[in-house]
Each structure stands twice: as structure tokens, then as C-alpha cells.
Design an enzyme around this catalytic site. Structure first.
Site, PDB file in Angstrom:
ATOM      1  CD  GLU A  23      -2.961  -0.894  -0.126  1.00  0.00           C
ATOM      2  OE1 GLU A  23      -2.954   0.185  -0.735  1.00  0.00           O
ATOM      3  OE2 GLU A  23      -3.650  -1.855  -0.478  1.00  0.00           O
ATOM      4  CE1 TYR A  68      -7.074   2.631  -1.062  1.00  0.00           C
ATOM      5  CE2 TYR A  68      -4.727   2.928  -0.641  1.00  0.00           C
ATOM      6  CZ  TYR A  68      -5.768   2.179  -1.162  1.00  0.00           C
ATOM      7  OH  TYR A  68      -5.508   0.984  -1.743  1.00  0.00           O
ATOM      8  CG  ASP A 114      -8.529   3.377  -5.284  1.00  0.00           C
ATOM      9  OD1 ASP A 114      -9.749   3.154  -5.432  1.00  0.00           O
ATOM     10  OD2 ASP A 114      -7.670   2.962  -6.077  1.00  0.00           O
TER      11      ASP A 114
END
Length: 302
Positions: A44, A127, A145
Site C-alpha cells: 500500500e 485511504y 481510492d
DNA sequence: AAAACGGGGCA
DNA sequence: TGCCCAGTTTT
């Protein structure tokens, strides 16, 4: 404001998009069952503003070298920045390292499993906290996102592109759209993101193969143009370009490099004036991306 | 709310 | 060339 779609329409979208995902999802290493929460977290960080294709080889190398938060937290050398390579936004590498240290200090070396705890880590925002909670710990967080925003804008709001910045209305819609079942909710997040990445793309959406083309509000409305013109970021001649060039030089050397030599090397491709060069060196040092000792610059030790 | 922050690839 | 990419932090 877009109307909330009917429960029937929402359920139909769930079935179609998750069904499409079952058949077409990419086999990405951080999606595999054997991937650890740490592996998800590293992915991520790397995927923030960086496409999957460029992340894949770097992620693989990072997981080989630093398979746990403890391994990364204990890494004192500039190898972190060197291993980040040309992914861009190298401050992410520093933040990931700092996050690993926080995990050691405050979470017993285990990636925390709640969005609130995750969001408190360096480099983890709205996020990323939701994404790690969802994809690593199967928690039904609302993940939003750029891909998901675009799918929602088109399929449910009838617009070519989402708003410039994430709005309350978008978050409400995303929340309304979440499947009630937690397991399905996580799958929905991943599936919608994947649809945006592979089919409902920004430039040339592949509506012919889209599982919700029949009900897509944007398509039904005749694919109207965007209501604003995206403002791209400039690049040539910017501090970002020069900072990037200096960082690339530092990564290519062991130890320090004289500032005069750096100046000479960057002038082979760029033409900074003294003020810009000094400004960029100073800001890199201030950001912790470089270390200055006398007239030399080097990658910093952590 | 807006700016700063990398870099590569594709139309 | 311009635009886009699994955003976050700072101003």
C-alpha cells in the site's frame, strides 16, 4: 447530488462487479493468502501514486530483504532509499521505515489491525488505513481510492470523472454501496478498485467488457465529457525534477559525493541556477533524504 | 483548500 | 506533450 441507487440496483452491482472480479482479478502477490499484513502494508505504501507494474519488482525485493516490520525497523543503512529505486516520492520509504519502528515500539512488532491505529502510523492516511484493515484483516472499512472514485462517479453519479478532491457526498455514496456482509464488503472494495484499474480507466474505458455497462449512469447519459479540465503537474525544470536527479546520483554511489561533482553531473541533463541547486540540496537534507557532511552529500543512515 | 512531492509510460 | 497512477503531509 446523485440519488442513492435502489437496493436492487446496488445488489445487482455487487453481484456483477464481484463476479467479474472472480473471473478477471490479477494474481498480485499481496493478494495471495500467504501474504502477511506487513506485505499488504508495504504494497500500500508503494502503490500510493505509483502503478502496479512498477511496484511489483520492488515489492518482491523488499519482502525478500525485510520480511517483517522488525527487519525493516532494524535496518540502519541507506539501503532503504537505494532499494526504493525509482519508484518516486522517496519520503514514502522513510515513512515506511518510521512506521515499522512505531510498530516495534507501540504494537509489539505486529501490524495493528484497526483502521484507527493504522492511521496513527507515519505515512498512513485515510485511504491506506482503510485498505490495510480491509485487505489484511478482512475488516469492512470504506476504501476509497482514485479507481473506486472514478467507478462510482460513472456507474452511479453519471459523471466522466470524480470531483477534484474527495467530497462528503462521495464518502456517503461509498458507504451506502458497501455490502452488509463483511467478507463481501472487502471483496467489493477490491473488486471495484480492480474494475477501475483494468476496465473503467481514466483515459479509454473499456465499456464493452464492463459488467455494469447496462446500468452505468454515465453510459446511459451518453458519456458526457468531464465538467472540468484536469490540471496536470509540470515537470521540466521543477525542483522535483532536480531533487529526483540528485537522489538518483546519491543512490548510485556508496558514501558521499562532493556537491561540486553533483552539480556537474546534473548539468549534463538539467540547467539549474545556483539558487535552485542550493534550495534543492537544503530541502533534501531537511526532508531527511540526504545528509550533508562538509562539502559532500550522501544518502542518510537511518 | 491548495501546494508540494517522482517518475515512467502511453495517447 | 499532457495526463495518470491503490495518497499523505504541510501550508
Amino acid at each position: 447530488m446523485p440519488q442513492t441507487p435502489t437496493p436492487t440496483a446496488v445488489a445487482d452491482a455487487h453481484t456483477r462487479i464481484i463476479g467479474w472480479f472472480d473471473a478477471h482479478a490479477r494474481d498480485l502477490p499481496w493478494r495471495r493468502d500467504e501474504c502477511t499484513p506487513w506485505g499488504v502494508m508495504v504494497s500500500e505504501f508503494m502503490l500510493q501514486q505509483t502503478p502496479v507494474a512498477r511496484v511489483l519488482p520492488v515489492w518482491t525485493e523488499w519482502m525478500r530483504r525485510w520480511p517483517t516490520p522488525a527487519d525493516l525497523a532494524a535496518e540502519p543503512s541507506p539501503e532503504i532509499l537505494r532499494a526504493w529505486g525509482r519508484l518516486g516520492y522517496p519520503r514514502r520509504a522513510l515513512r515506511l521505515h518510521a512506521a515499522a519502528q512505531t510498530i516495534m515500539d507501540e504494537h509489539d512488532g505486529e501490524v495493528p489491525n484497526t483502521a484507527a491505529e493504522l492511521k496513527a502510523l507515519p505515512g498512513v492516511g485515510e485511504y491506506t488505513s482503510a485498505a490495510i484493515a480491509c485487505f489484511a484483516f478482512d475488516q469492512p472499512e470504506v476504501v476509497v481510492d482514485t479507481n473506486i472514485r472514478r467507478v462510482h462517479a460513472r456507474a452511479f453519479s453519471g459523471r466522466a470523472l470524480p470531483e477534484k478532491s474527495l467530497t462528503r457526498a462521495e464518502m456517503s455514496l461509498a458507504t451506502e454501496l458497501m455490502p452488509a456482509d463483511p467478507e463481501q464488503a472487502c471483496r467489493w472494495n477490491a473488486a471495484t478498485m480492480e474494475l477501475g484499474a483494468l476496465v473503467c480507466t481514466a483515459r479509454s474505458p473499456q465499456c464493452r467488457v464492463c459488467p455494469v455497462s447496462a446500468s452505468c449512469a454515465w453510459l446511459v447519459a451518453g458519456s458526457p465529457e468531464a465538467h472540468y479540465q484536469p490540471k496536470g503537474q509540470s515537470w521540466a525544470g521543477t525542483d522535483r525534477q532536480l531533487r529526483g536527479a540528485i537522489m538518483a546520483l546519491l543512490r548510485s554511489h556508496d558514501g558521499g559525493t562532493a556537491l561540486t561533482a553533483i552539480r556537474q553531473r546534473v548539468e549534463e541533463s538539467l540547467s539549474p541556477d545556483d539558487a535552485q541547486f542550493d534550495r534543492c540540496v537544503s530541502s533534501l537534507v531537511a526532508d531527511g533524504l540526504a545528509e550533508r557532511t562538509g562539502d559532500e552529500l550522501s544518502l542518510p543512515r537511518s
